[in-house]
Motif scaffolding. Structure first.
Motif, PDB file in Angstrom:
ATOM      1  N   LEU A   1       0.804  -1.225   0.000  1.00  0.00           N
ATOM      2  CA  LEU A   1       0.000   0.000   0.000  1.00  0.00           C
ATOM      3  C   LEU A   1       0.835   1.272   0.000  1.00  0.00           C
ATOM      4  O   LEU A   1       0.295   2.373   0.159  1.00  0.00           O
ATOM      5  N   ARG A   2       2.133   1.165  -0.180  1.00  0.00           N
ATOM      6  CA  ARG A   2       2.992   2.339  -0.255  1.00  0.00           C
ATOM      7  C   ARG A   2       3.053   2.836  -1.699  1.00  0.00           C
ATOM      8  O   ARG A   2       3.010   2.056  -2.649  1.00  0.00           O
ATOM      9  N   LYS A   3       3.157   4.145  -1.881  1.00  0.00           N
ATOM     10  CA  LYS A   3       3.228   4.725  -3.221  1.00  0.00           C
ATOM     11  C   LYS A   3       4.472   4.203  -3.955  1.00  0.00           C
ATOM     12  O   LYS A   3       5.585   4.222  -3.422  1.00  0.00           O
ATOM     13  N   ILE A   4       4.270   3.766  -5.191  1.00  0.00           N
ATOM     14  CA  ILE A   4       5.379   3.189  -5.955  1.00  0.00           C
ATOM     15  C   ILE A   4       6.433   4.244  -6.267  1.00  0.00           C
ATOM     16  O   ILE A   4       7.625   3.925  -6.386  1.00  0.00           O
ATOM     17  N   ASN A   5       6.032   5.507  -6.379  1.00  0.00           N
ATOM     18  CA  ASN A   5       7.013   6.546  -6.708  1.00  0.00           C
ATOM     19  C   ASN A   5       8.013   6.789  -5.580  1.00  0.00           C
ATOM     20  O   ASN A   5       8.974   7.532  -5.761  1.00  0.00           O
ATOM     21  N   THR A   6       7.808   6.134  -4.444  1.00  0.00           N
ATOM     22  CA  THR A   6       8.789   6.204  -3.350  1.00  0.00           C
ATOM     23  C   THR A   6       9.723   4.995  -3.353  1.00  0.00           C
ATOM     24  O   THR A   6      10.629   4.922  -2.522  1.00  0.00           O
ATOM     25  N   PHE A   7       9.489   4.047  -4.271  1.00  0.00           N
ATOM     26  CA  PHE A   7      10.321   2.844  -4.351  1.00  0.00           C
ATOM     27  C   PHE A   7      11.677   3.173  -4.996  1.00  0.00           C
ATOM     28  O   PHE A   7      11.776   4.061  -5.845  1.00  0.00           O
ATOM     29  N   SER A   8      12.694   2.399  -4.632  1.00  0.00           N
ATOM     30  CA  SER A   8      13.987   2.481  -5.309  1.00  0.00           C
ATOM     31  C   SER A   8      13.902   1.797  -6.667  1.00  0.00           C
ATOM     32  O   SER A   8      12.917   1.104  -6.975  1.00  0.00           O
ATOM     33  N   LYS A   9      14.955   1.970  -7.484  1.00  0.00           N
ATOM     34  CA  LYS A   9      14.986   1.317  -8.805  1.00  0.00           C
ATOM     35  C   LYS A   9      14.892  -0.193  -8.671  1.00  0.00           C
ATOM     36  O   LYS A   9      14.147  -0.860  -9.407  1.00  0.00           O
ATOM     37  N   GLY A  10      15.621  -0.752  -7.713  1.00  0.00           N
ATOM     38  CA  GLY A  10      15.593  -2.197  -7.518  1.00  0.00           C
ATOM     39  C   GLY A  10      14.225  -2.696  -7.084  1.00  0.00           C
ATOM     40  O   GLY A  10      13.760  -3.754  -7.524  1.00  0.00           O
ATOM     41  N   MET A  11      13.555  -1.937  -6.202  1.00  0.00           N
ATOM     42  CA  MET A  11      12.219  -2.313  -5.748  1.00  0.00           C
ATOM     43  C   MET A  11      11.225  -2.275  -6.901  1.00  0.00           C
ATOM     44  O   MET A  11      10.338  -3.141  -7.011  1.00  0.00           O
ATOM     45  N   LYS A  12      11.355  -1.298  -7.792  1.00  0.00           N
ATOM     46  CA  LYS A  12      10.465  -1.219  -8.949  1.00  0.00           C
ATOM     47  C   LYS A  12      10.700  -2.396  -9.896  1.00  0.00           C
ATOM     48  O   LYS A  12       9.747  -2.929 -10.477  1.00  0.00           O
ATOM     49  N   LYS A  13      11.966  -2.796 -10.060  1.00  0.00           N
ATOM     50  CA  LYS A  13      12.254  -3.961 -10.898  1.00  0.00           C
ATOM     51  C   LYS A  13      11.629  -5.214 -10.292  1.00  0.00           C
ATOM     52  O   LYS A  13      11.047  -6.043 -10.999  1.00  0.00           O
ATOM     53  N   GLN A  14      11.747  -5.361  -8.968  1.00  0.00           N
ATOM     54  CA  GLN A  14      11.138  -6.508  -8.296  1.00  0.00           C
ATOM     55  C   GLN A  14       9.625  -6.511  -8.484  1.00  0.00           C
ATOM     56  O   GLN A  14       9.020  -7.558  -8.766  1.00  0.00           O
ATOM     57  N   LEU A  15       9.006  -5.349  -8.348  1.00  0.00           N
ATOM     58  CA  LEU A  15       7.563  -5.242  -8.528  1.00  0.00           C
ATOM     59  C   LEU A  15       7.159  -5.636  -9.943  1.00  0.00           C
ATOM     60  O   LEU A  15       6.156  -6.344 -10.140  1.00  0.00           O
ATOM     61  N   SER A  16       7.919  -5.210 -10.940  1.00  0.00           N
ATOM     62  CA  SER A  16       7.613  -5.568 -12.328  1.00  0.00           C
ATOM     63  C   SER A  16       7.661  -7.076 -12.539  1.00  0.00           C
ATOM     64  O   SER A  16       6.804  -7.653 -13.222  1.00  0.00           O
ATOM     65  N   VAL A  17       8.678  -7.711 -11.962  1.00  0.00           N
ATOM     66  CA  VAL A  17       8.794  -9.166 -12.085  1.00  0.00           C
ATOM     67  C   VAL A  17       7.612  -9.853 -11.405  1.00  0.00           C
ATOM     68  O   VAL A  17       7.018 -10.801 -11.952  1.00  0.00           O
ATOM     69  N   ILE A  18       7.247  -9.377 -10.215  1.00  0.00           N
ATOM     70  CA  ILE A  18       6.130  -9.968  -9.475  1.00  0.00           C
ATOM     71  C   ILE A  18       4.823  -9.819 -10.256  1.00  0.00           C
ATOM     72  O   ILE A  18       4.023 -10.763 -10.357  1.00  0.00           O
ATOM     73  N   LEU A  19       4.595  -8.653 -10.827  1.00  0.00           N
ATOM     74  CA  LEU A  19       3.400  -8.443 -11.644  1.00  0.00           C
ATOM     75  C   LEU A  19       3.395  -9.389 -12.845  1.00  0.00           C
ATOM     76  O   LEU A  19       2.363  -9.962 -13.202  1.00  0.00           O
ATOM     77  N   GLY A  20       4.572  -9.549 -13.472  1.00  0.00           N
ATOM     78  CA  GLY A  20       4.679 -10.425 -14.634  1.00  0.00           C
ATOM     79  C   GLY A  20       4.378 -11.871 -14.302  1.00  0.00           C
ATOM     80  O   GLY A  20       3.657 -12.566 -15.034  1.00  0.00           O
ATOM     81  N   LEU A  21       4.907 -12.353 -13.186  1.00  0.00           N
ATOM     82  CA  LEU A  21       4.671 -13.737 -12.789  1.00  0.00           C
ATOM     83  C   LEU A  21       3.231 -13.950 -12.334  1.00  0.00           C
ATOM     84  O   LEU A  21       2.661 -15.028 -12.512  1.00  0.00           O
ATOM     85  N   SER A  22       2.631 -12.918 -11.751  1.00  0.00           N
ATOM     86  CA  SER A  22       1.244 -13.021 -11.278  1.00  0.00           C
ATOM     87  C   SER A  22       0.248 -12.957 -12.434  1.00  0.00           C
ATOM     88  O   SER A  22      -0.905 -13.378 -12.287  1.00  0.00           O
ATOM     89  N   ALA A  23       0.677 -12.416 -13.579  1.00  0.00           N
ATOM     90  CA  ALA A  23      -0.226 -12.261 -14.715  1.00  0.00           C
ATOM     91  C   ALA A  23      -0.613 -13.597 -15.344  1.00  0.00           C
ATOM     92  O   ALA A  23      -1.605 -13.680 -16.075  1.00  0.00           O
ATOM     93  N   GLY A  24       0.170 -14.642 -15.089  1.00  0.00           N
ATOM     94  CA  GLY A  24      -0.156 -15.971 -15.601  1.00  0.00           C
ATOM     95  C   GLY A  24      -0.067 -16.093 -17.103  1.00  0.00           C
ATOM     96  O   GLY A  24      -0.775 -16.900 -17.720  1.00  0.00           O
TER      97      GLY A  24
END
Length: 298
Positions: free
Chosen positions: A121-144
């Motif tokens: 629930l934290r704003k993504i614009n406060t994430f570091s570059k590495g955290m944003k990359k992790q989020l992208s991977v998680i979204l990709g794997l969750s997309a099925g």
């Protein structure tokens, strides 16, 4: 299966891709390597349907990608530069993706976010570059999706996270036949995960090889030979040789067993068969084409 046949893409006077032909089998991890400007990102955007080819044919499981919603719902693209909606949280983005990807799993998304210790629930614009990359991977794997296209995905991740992401990709391939296509300028980043590798250079495919086939076709031996012994007398097809003091290192065509057997005939004082790195494979395979792979990669 992904098939590109003589695919070209031009941006004004720049020929980004020049008649690229590739076959990427389903359920394999394909590494796309090349220097900056080699055409990796352009190819991934063509595969994702972001760009339209100027020439040639491109298909995924027999269907064209451009303006094909049904195909696009079965693939996920992770850009080198992360973009998210302004002021959005990860959970808000996940619910947005629910409307795009029919197989998106909120449960899977939540589990992975918890495992990576990322806040939902934290704003993504406060994430570091590495955290944003992790989020992208998680979204990709969750997309099925059946395919996931990764552009320099490991950049910005620390070594622990890199290994975690690689393990997740490998598990998805084994469990449900996911096909990751991973673009990188770093050969060493891909050699422990990919089944098949393509080398792009100046918009064209310089080399495409199955890694297992490459391993069967060459071997690396380090040895210390007795005085007067001549390695050239063995008739080996030596591609690379390097001597440091009395220690001789050779890479030769043929199976490692065949090479070791021939070197043994010289009664070496010391001999060891070593695994070849992906970079050494490319050095061997590109020499005929007149390229020095060490000059192509940092």
């Amino acid at each position: 299966m992904i098939v590109t046949q003589n695919v070209s893409k031009r941006f004004n006077d720049v020929l980004a891709l020049n008649e690229v032909t590739l076959n990427i089998n389903k359920g394999a991890i394909f590494g796309l390597v090349g220097t900056n400007g080699a055409g990796k990102s352009t190819l991934l955007r063509l595969l994702s349907g972001i760009y339209k080819p100027d020439g040639g044919e491109l298909s995924i499981d027999g269907e064209t990608v451009w303006e094909n919603v049904g195909v696009k719902q079965r693939l996920y693209y992770i850009s080198d530069e992360q973009y998210f909606f302004a002021n959005a949280t990860p959970m808000e983005v996940a619910h947005y993706y629910l409307n795009i990807y029919p197989n998106f799993s909120i449960q899977r998304f939540t589990e992975l976010m918890t495992g990576f210790e990322l806040p939902l629930l934290r704003k993504i614009n406060t994430f570091s570059k590495g955290m944003k990359k992790q989020l992208s991977v998680i979204l990709g794997l969750s997309a099925g999706t059946d395919y996931i296209f990764c552009d320099e995905t490991f950049d910005g991740l620390d070594p622990v996270m890199r290994n975690a992401v690689k393990s997740l990709f490998a598990a998805e391939v084994a469990d449900r036949g996911l096909t990751p296509v991973i673009a990188s300028h770093n050969l060493r980043e891909l050699e422990d995960i990919c089944d098949h590798v393509g080398l792009l250079h100046r918009g064209g495919v310089l080399l495409e090889k199955d890694i297992d086939d490459m391993k069967l076709g060459a071997g690396k031996v380090q040895c210390v030979l007795p005085e007067g012994a001549d390695i050239d007398s063995l008739g080996l097809n030596i591609v690379v040789r390097e001597r440091r003091g009395s220690l001789l290192t050779i890479i030769a065509r043929g199976t490692p067993e065949e090479i070791a057997s021939k070197v043994s005939a010289l009664r070496p004082i010391f001999m060891e068969v070593l695994p070849l790195t992906l970079e050494e494979f490319f050095i061997m395979e590109t020499e005929v084409a007149g390229y020095d792979v060490k000059k192509l990669f940092i």
